[in-house]
Enzyme design. Sequence first.
Site, PDB file in Angstrom:
ATOM      1  N   GLU A  82      48.471  31.610  82.918  1.00 20.61           N
ATOM      2  CA  GLU A  82      47.810  30.837  83.871  1.00 20.61           C
ATOM      3  C   GLU A  82      47.126  29.538  83.196  1.00 20.61           C
ATOM      4  OE1 GLU A  82      44.807  32.994  85.980  1.00 20.61           O
ATOM      5  OE2 GLU A  82      46.042  32.836  87.918  1.00 20.61           O
TER       6      GLU A  82
ATOM      7  N   HIS B  81      62.552  50.229  70.613  1.00 25.22           N
ATOM      8  CA  HIS B  81      63.692  50.623  71.276  1.00 25.22           C
ATOM      9  C   HIS B  81      63.875  50.308  72.776  1.00 25.22           C
ATOM     10  CE1 HIS B  81      63.840  54.157  68.417  1.00 25.22           C
ATOM     11  NE2 HIS B  81      62.734  53.599  68.022  1.00 25.22           N
TER      12      HIS B  81
ATOM     13  N   LYS C  84      49.005  30.861  98.537  1.00 24.40           N
ATOM     14  CA  LYS C  84      47.749  31.519  99.334  1.00 24.40           C
ATOM     15  C   LYS C  84      47.762  30.852 100.646  1.00 24.40           C
ATOM     16  CE  LYS C  84      44.522  31.960  95.362  1.00 24.40           C
ATOM     17  NZ  LYS C  84      43.253  31.484  94.925  1.00 24.40           N
TER      18      LYS C  84
END
Lengths: 444, 444
Positions: free
Chosen positions: B289, B315, B429
């Site tokens: 960010e 793994h 937003k």
Amino acid sequence: MTIHIDIARMRAPRVPSGVADAEWQGLGERFAAAHAAVRARIASGAYGFADLASQDAEHQRMRAWAATTQGRYDDIVVLGIGGSALGAVMLRTALLPYGWNERHGAQRGGAPRLHIVDNVDPRSMAGLFDLIELSRTLFLVISKSGGTAETMAQYLYVRHRLDEQGLPASHHIAVITDPVAGVLRPVADRDGLPCFSVPANVGGRFSLFTPVAMLPAALAGIDTAALRAGAAAMATDCASDVLDANPAGQFAVLQWRAHARAGQSTHVLMPYSDALRGLAPWFVQLWAESLGKQDADGVHTGPTPLAALGATDQHSQVQLFMEGPIDKTVTFVTERERPLDLPIPALPGAPEGTSYLQGRTMGTLLDAEQSATADALAEMGRPSMAVSVDRCDPWHVGALAMWLMQATVLAGELYRVNPTNQPGVELGKRLAHQALAASAGRNR
Amino acid sequence: MTIHIDIARMRAPRVPSGVADAEWQGLGERFAAAHAAVRARIASGAYGFADLASQDAEHQRMRAWAATTQGRYDDIVVLGIGGSALGAVMLRTALLPYGWNERHGAQRGGAPRLHIVDNVDPRSMAGLFDLIELSRTLFLVISKSGGTAETMAQYLYVRHRLDEQGLPASHHIAVITDPVAGVLRPVADRDGLPCFSVPANVGGRFSLFTPVAMLPAALAGIDTAALRAGAAAMATDCASDVLDANPAGQFAVLQWRAHARAGQSTHVLMPYSDALRGLAPWFVQLWAESLGKQDADGVHTGPTPLAALGATDQHSQVQLFMEGPIDKTVTFVTERERPLDLPIPALPGAPEGTSYLQGRTMGTLLDAEQSATADALAEMGRPSMAVSVDRCDPWHVGALAMWLMQATVLAGELYRVNPTNQPGVELGKRLAHQALAASAGRNR
């Protein structure tokens, strides 16, 4: 279709780097070739994960055994790492109620808690032993070869603790391993440990529908038959040689094409669902370990999968997805129906600026945020696709998992790699083994 | 030094794409310029996170208040998202014993459980309410502006539930918000809710040492003074204008240089420690960010941070790191001393091939795997650096967090972006807001 896929935001001109109509046809041909190769490999038995029917008998045997344990254990502990742990984590998150282990921490004799110990950090193992009553615990030792250092270290420790307390291993350890090969089966046979098989042609990251994840799920009360039925329905969808009708084909082709032709090498999986959040790390192993390797020409290739969660990551990674380099695709996963939703109440004296929320529901907010994020990404020229399931239940979770496994082997053809091996981790294993063996010499 | 950094595997010729000796000097000059710019911004008050002393009074007030709540709550619930949640998650994982919430699920009146609800999925919120006793619960509502849709939706729901049961909000909700601005402070003032401040010059992802994460930590019994002392010691280290003596400088310069000059745009943070695993997602937000945006020339830039965990991801993701494209750096984080280790016992009748493990410890195995992975990566031409702390305690966790925050603002200078804003998430937003507001119209 078992799942719904919206690829509109992977297409040009909506997203400039997306697939134009003229290109789609060529991709269909590319898909058809890859699909034919995968079908041949399935037919030859190379991809055991796709052949669920051949595992029916073992599944029945496992379910019957799980039923006999009812009421006997308060804690189920998975000892496994990588593919032996991530599937159980995904199923626990998706299909057990929120806070399952906290909920069942107090009681004895009810549904067992489910712990997944996927590392060899002594702090976690010691913490776990503080938490459980050994005489009421079942350990599942999961390793196909028995050559997994971490799991064998855990096994040795647990076995020693059981011996110390005079508890019979055959009541407290079940083994999941290769039907014939490996070092665990002889131990299980010798000591009478319950033992279940991972077919020889199913590798760790493709083992979700074998006892590797089905046994812990069944012990916690999850309907494993429904999981396998959803997977079987998806396997049928994925038998189609028509790209528009094949959900695995669409995912594999669009991700590979975004990488190969638009440089979009990072593939984000972003469920907008707390229950489905565990799908992302499970996918990360599948996509990374299957495709990240040298291709047929010796070129180092493979996309980088990235796990995200909506709406949470709108406040973390999404800034990068929106404004960073155009090197990513995002795949959303959402639930269409919610058996349970919560109101966002209208409240006298509520904080200023919250009126648009009041009277909606949390589910509506989550859905609105997903759509808005997809649209905003497209607006910023970034491709995404949206996958939805009718609801988050065992059948649909099984379908999603089979979808991604089928897509992975198709992508293996497109990337021209063998999606079932992992040669790159051998060197690290060898060096660790050498260092430990040398330290043994020093200690003597 | 507060932490130990080994950069040998970021250097050529050990790793061909690494920094050669001749290049190191130039990087030192580049660092010096960035460092000077950061110091000027700190002096001007732009980076409030670095000025811990100015937050002492609020920290004392917060600690005193936390002490008064002792024995009053069985459950602490953080309502926050992104930077308002990830810090508390990291501290809970690092500094509370394994299985804390499970351990305390049964009792009442002891140490409280700590829940962090970082999403608006109704299933989780409903599940949480099934788990807690409302009259014994404290909610921390964390939003700097009070404009965070998710947190405000949670607040409205919780407030409604409290009202329904006739429980006074002033006993069950504490607010953490801007000292002056925003819509939450007037509500807190009006209703007598305990209220703590995030300084105006500290953004969400830099707010770890403010009440945002310090209050939940203090309520769970974590020593927040030690956390801040470790951070202060690290801030002193990071004031050095000599690259070799500045741990934040080394991280920022080497990561930026790997990206800018070697195309290594994916930056993996890989603790080999279950306790420190939460550091990685916290770092992901910070790095993504802060740096993923348009630079001074309008170019879309920024590295892609990736969270991993050792040995677990050996793994899963490590195959890709070893054999995929050489487009990644890996930073390991390890603990030097373990207050607790567990033996891997030598056992009669142990499975074949496990003798190299027997007689070692789990900690030794974990350390051997980390070294082996670093060496194997180098062998395969892939850069990595190793950071270690003497032990995993509040002081060192505080130091690690301050290290990464200081590195982030330095990286902001090198990438030529403003590390404190996030303009790219505004469009999403706005679209979500519009969709919800429109649905309100339809419902009327």
